[in-house]
Design a protein around this motif. Sequence first.
Motif: not given
Length: 221
Positions: A83-91
């Motif tokens: 359930x990663x957020x967009x920010x987590x996927x970017x990181x």
Amino acid sequence: MIDKRLLAQESRARGLNENPEIQKQVQALEERLMLQALLAEEERAAGAPSEAELRAWYEGHLTELTQPERVRVARIFAATPAGASAAQRTQAKQRAERFAQQLRAGQPREKVAAGGDGPEKARGGELGGLARGDWRGDVAVEKAAFALKKVGEVSPVVAEAGGFSVLQLLERREARVPPFEEVRAEVEARMLPQRKRKVFEDLLERLRRAGTIEIDVAGRP
């Protein structure tokens, strides 16, 4: 063994060996064992396939014997939580891009892999040899692996459902038809069921021509 003999003696003393159902099963077992022995004898008499027969089978099954294109790759994986957020996927993607930069800069693969995620990190990132269709994860990883052409080449970052990967090609083997000498034992093993079937059919044909079987159907409607 002694107990088994004692039990068998008691069974006979009670006349159980005369039981029609038991006699029927004994006869069926005897026939099956004799059939197995007969076929084994026929197979020994037929002997091993000749060199010409082996080569003929080889020539007729080249497609089956063709070894597929294979690659051996290492993967450095940057995982994302469920359930990663967009920010987590970017990181995670940025981590994977750093892994790619480190590999292209010549840093030791094992060292780079140690900073990644996934069980392959303990093997220096190595996934082992893969043929097309072997990869059970995201198909994008397999596609990226087979797009690599030169040993040492590093892939672009590959997006997966659970994170981002970078691949490095360790070895590439093109599809090939192995020479007969290399697969002779395999050819002989794969011919065996077909050869046994032929021995059986030849025996049955001889018996049909020479034998006579009478079936008593008296009393049947």
